[in-house]
Structure formats: C-alpha cells, structure tokens
Write a protein that holds these residues in place. Sequence first.
Motif, mmCIF file in Angstrom:
data_model
loop_
_atom_site.group_PDB
_atom_site.id
_atom_site.type_symbol
_atom_site.label_atom_id
_atom_site.label_comp_id
_atom_site.label_asym_id
_atom_site.label_seq_id
_atom_site.Cartn_x
_atom_site.Cartn_y
_atom_site.Cartn_z
ATOM 1 N N VAL A 169 0.835 -1.206 0.000
ATOM 2 C CA VAL A 169 0.000 0.000 0.000
ATOM 3 C C VAL A 169 0.868 1.254 0.000
ATOM 4 O O VAL A 169 0.570 2.238 -0.698
ATOM 5 C CB VAL A 169 -0.963 -0.010 1.203
ATOM 6 N N ASP A 170 1.976 1.216 0.741
ATOM 7 C CA ASP A 170 2.876 2.375 0.774
ATOM 8 C C ASP A 170 3.468 2.648 -0.607
ATOM 9 O O ASP A 170 3.564 3.811 -1.039
ATOM 10 C CB ASP A 170 3.997 2.150 1.793
ATOM 11 N N ARG A 171 3.866 1.604 -1.310
ATOM 12 C CA ARG A 171 4.450 1.805 -2.630
ATOM 13 C C ARG A 171 3.388 2.282 -3.624
ATOM 14 O O ARG A 171 3.676 3.104 -4.502
ATOM 15 C CB ARG A 171 5.109 0.517 -3.131
ATOM 16 N N LEU A 172 2.174 1.771 -3.471
ATOM 17 C CA LEU A 172 1.091 2.256 -4.320
ATOM 18 C C LEU A 172 0.831 3.740 -4.064
ATOM 19 O O LEU A 172 0.628 4.520 -5.004
ATOM 20 C CB LEU A 172 -0.189 1.457 -4.058
ATOM 21 N N ALA A 173 0.844 4.124 -2.809
ATOM 22 C CA ALA A 173 0.604 5.536 -2.467
ATOM 23 C C ALA A 173 1.685 6.430 -3.075
ATOM 24 O O ALA A 173 1.388 7.524 -3.571
ATOM 25 C CB ALA A 173 0.550 5.696 -0.955
#
Length: 599
Positions: A169-173
Amino acid sequence: MAAEARRSQRTGCTTTKAASRATTRTTKNSKGRNDKRATSQERPTAARIRRVARETFGWDELRPGQLDAVQALVSGHDALVVMPTGAGKSAVYQVAGLLLDGPTVVVSPLIALQRDQLAGLARSDAPDAVAVNSAQRTSATEDAWEAIDAGEAEFLFLSPEQLAKDDVVDRLADARPSLLAVDEAHCVSAWGHDFRPDYLRIGDVLERLGRPRVVALTATASPPVREEVVERLRLTDVRQVVRGFDRPNLRLEVHRTSDADDTERQLLDRVAEQRLPGLVYAATRKGTERYAQALTDRGLKARAYHAGMKAADRREVHEQFLDGGLDVVVATTAFGMGIDKPDVRFVVHAQVSDSLDSYYQEIGRSGRDGAPATAVLLYRPEDLGLRSFFASGGADEGVVREVAAAVRRHTRDDGHPVAASEVLQELDVPHSTLTRAVNLLEQADHVRVTDDGDLEYVDPRGSLDDAVDDAVDVAETHKRLERSRVEMMRGYAETTGCRRQFLLGYFGEELTEPCGNCDTCTSGSAEEVAEEQAEAVEEAAESGHERYALNEHVVHRDWGPGVVMRPEGDRVTVLFEEVGYRTLAHEVLDADPELLQPE
C-alpha cells in the motif's frame, strides 16, 4: 490476423487496420509518464474518447455502456459498471486509464485472469502493464515496481490480498494512482455470490492512495449487491452503468440425470449434438479428466483443465483452445475467466453450479459473437448436497478470539491503534487468516480499520465474549446466504416456468413474457405457468390482496429486511439480509398480512 481478431474479441469492439494503430501510439512526456491529455480543466469529449479507443486499441466503436462509464470517470465521478460477461468491461478502465494522469491499478482476484488481461494489453498499442503477485519471483516484482515508479508502465495488476500488506500500500501511495479498477466487484458484498473478505480492504486503503477515482466492474450484481458494493468500496459521487442481463441468443436447457453413469452418457450425447467448439464444466478434477478422455474416445479433440495441472500444461490448453486447436475443454470453474473467444457454441455443466450468479457467468462464455449458442445443465438433485457442503464453512472461533484479544489489548494498553503487521507477527498466522478474522470483527462493529490500515478496538473495555459471538453470527449469516443460493439453483433447475424469466428475475430484471428459447418454452410448460400466474394476479387484484413489486424493499416479521427479487402470481422470492433467499407463498402472506410489510 489471429491476434488482431482476438484483440477485438476481448471487448466485443470492431478492430481497425493495424496500420492505422501504428501511427497513433500514445506519446510520452518528459518524465516518461504517458501523456494522457486530460486534466480537471480539460475533460475529453465523447469524440476524443472514441479516438483514444480507436488509435490505441483499434476499436472502431465502443459498446453501449462503455462510453458512458469512461465519460463518468474522466469527468470526476466514481463508477459502478454492471455488464454481462463478454460485454467488454475491461475496456472501461483501459480507455479511462489513458485519459487520467497517473498509473491505473487493477485489483483482479485470480492470477490466471491477471495474465490474460496482461496478454490482452500486450497485443494492443497500449502502454506497458505489469503485475505484482505471489506467483512471480521477487526480482520480477521489483522490476514491476520500478516500471511503475519510472512512469514506464501504465497498468499495475494485483490481487486484493496484496492490499493487506502495508509495504504494498505504501508503494502504491508513492505511485499516486489516478484510477483504481476493481474487477469482480461483487466479491466485496456479503450478499454477492463470491464474497471474499480481502475485498473489504479496498475501501480501507483508498485514502492512503490519495483517493483515486474508482471503477467497480462486475457481470453479476443484483440491486442489493450494487448497493453494498457502493457502500463497501466507499464510492463517491458514483455513476451506475447497468446493462441488461439478458442474452437472448443463448438457449437454456436442463436435463435430469439419475446417477453418475447416466450423467456421463447424457453429457457425451449432448456434446455430440452441439456445434463446436464448446466448454464442459465439472465439479472435480477427476471428473474433468474422465469426461475429457471419454470425449477423446468419441473422436473429439478434448483436454482437461484444472488447478492440479502444471502451469505450462494449463497455458498450453488455454492457447490451443483460443487458437482453434481443441473442440472441447473440460474444466473446473476457474477456466474461462478472461477468455477472448467469441465463437464458443455451447457450455455444458455436468453438475450444478454453486449459485445462479456463478452459472450465469459460466454460460456467458458462450455465444459472445451474438450467434446462437446453447447452455445445458445436467441436473441430479443429489449434487446439490455437495454444493451445500461447500457452502457450510464457518468462522474459526479460536482465531477470531485470539485476534480480538490482541487488538483489544493493544488498544487498551497503548491507547492507540495497532499495526496489522504487529498483530500478524504476534499471532504467527497467515495474512488471509488475520484478514478474515478482522473482517468479521469489523462487520460485527467491534474492530475498526483506520485510514492508515491500523486496527483499533471499538470498545476496549467491552466483553471479549460478545465480540466473538457477534463475529461468529456474521459468519453464520454468510453461511445461510450461501446455502440459500444453492436452493435458488435448485429452483432454476426444477422450474416448469420459463427458465430465462427465472434467471433474469434472480438478478432483479423482469421479462414480461416467456422467452421462447428455453426447453420449458419449447415443451409448452412455460406458457401454462405464465397463464396460471396471470390468473393468480387477477384473482388477487379482485380480492384486494397486495402484491409486491420487483426490487421493492420489504420487512419480514421474523427475518427482517429484504428486497423482492422475483414476484410471481402465487409466490414471491425475497433476498433477506439475515437468511438469504426465501420464497413465500401468497396464500400464506394473504392469510397473515403483517408477516411481510413494505419497508
């Protein structure tokens, strides 16, 4: 030419010449990101949307609904798109993704389906597409992330399970996606036929992703399911694009069998009557192999397909079928997702599906070219017992208690939410196990998932036993709903009325007259049933008894709220939130007017 034809088949759109596409590839801007030529101040016109579809994908026309959905997305709305199997739902996010500035994330439930979608995009002039999933090497995953970060890839495919991982999720953000496409969106609904707890995480992570636009896509969603999809995915300013479920070119037939040997005999005979190619669905891996061998012995080019085969063998079967090298594929139900083959002439089910939702999707893989096709169900009532067994799984009460206790302890002792990864490490359970327990506790209103993905106990001083009991009750509700779907499958198989009327009614769509293209219409029984129901309606009107309307919200004295899914002359079928599908006789309702009331 074969690849070009399949490109057209994927979405049911007409293909232009390859030379026209080659001159209109999407350009890149100075950062390497695709220049999608759309901002909040400059929204594409319908003509411009069609041009992108034509120049990038080679589609001369967009089907009804596709253009409406793309326009909604590029104009700033979320969208819920409900279209029949084969109607080209993927075209919506593909075209819209090119018109919105930022990568497009596609949540897709099956790795095999992701591969099909990746292959389809690779055959077009669209920008690159990559995937992040558990089946690929770590190096391939890192390459995918680097392509997204560098703006070299437009589409990122991943499974909903990936969204339970904070690092994903962090990399997607960090990538700042502009569009989130949720394929098979009915999986987010407890009323949906294929409810998957991991889908509930999608709504939780939206804010962490910078709140991109969302398009939810499904081929099977009755009105109650649509409402829950909108709620669970937290769609805002949503536009619903719903196209009819009717596929009038599909002939519907059900044939009873007496035992396993009779099922095999009838299956071989029914396949021999059909035009080729076709699909046969069997409930077990052994069944696929047995039927495939029997068909081969009759001179057909047939092969089995199931999850127990090597990946290379599955790909070979897939490609042979697409390229016309096989007459019949005998498969378990996973086969068919994303297949780009419009000329499948029949689908035969050796056993009943787990629900009419699944059955509709599976038969929808035939006749996508609009030409006549046949859907045959070989029905043995005893097979429903197997489906009921599969639908009987409940909650692991011990795991639910451990998760609830851990989250409550952290919330009470630390005074703030706890990271899901910390609970995962503490309990040493798989991601999927934790996710299911958290989802049950969340639906029971005892655990809250924060916008950051952390877990918080709603009442840390409350009773742990109450939380566990309530979560188990939620699981039991899901189980009752699944079992009721099996009973609706029985209703379809055993009806003497028009099968198409029954099938469409299940999805909240009314067909006023018998269809004329199913076995009960051919036999004349559908017409007899229609006349009896018309008489019942007339008699009810004369006597002043109330009748219920399609999609009307009602409340049962014991079963609570529900939605009318199939009004008939002498009965009404209602989907209740707590007990699933129930069919009530008007004779009983007329005798007790307070039993079922309008909401």
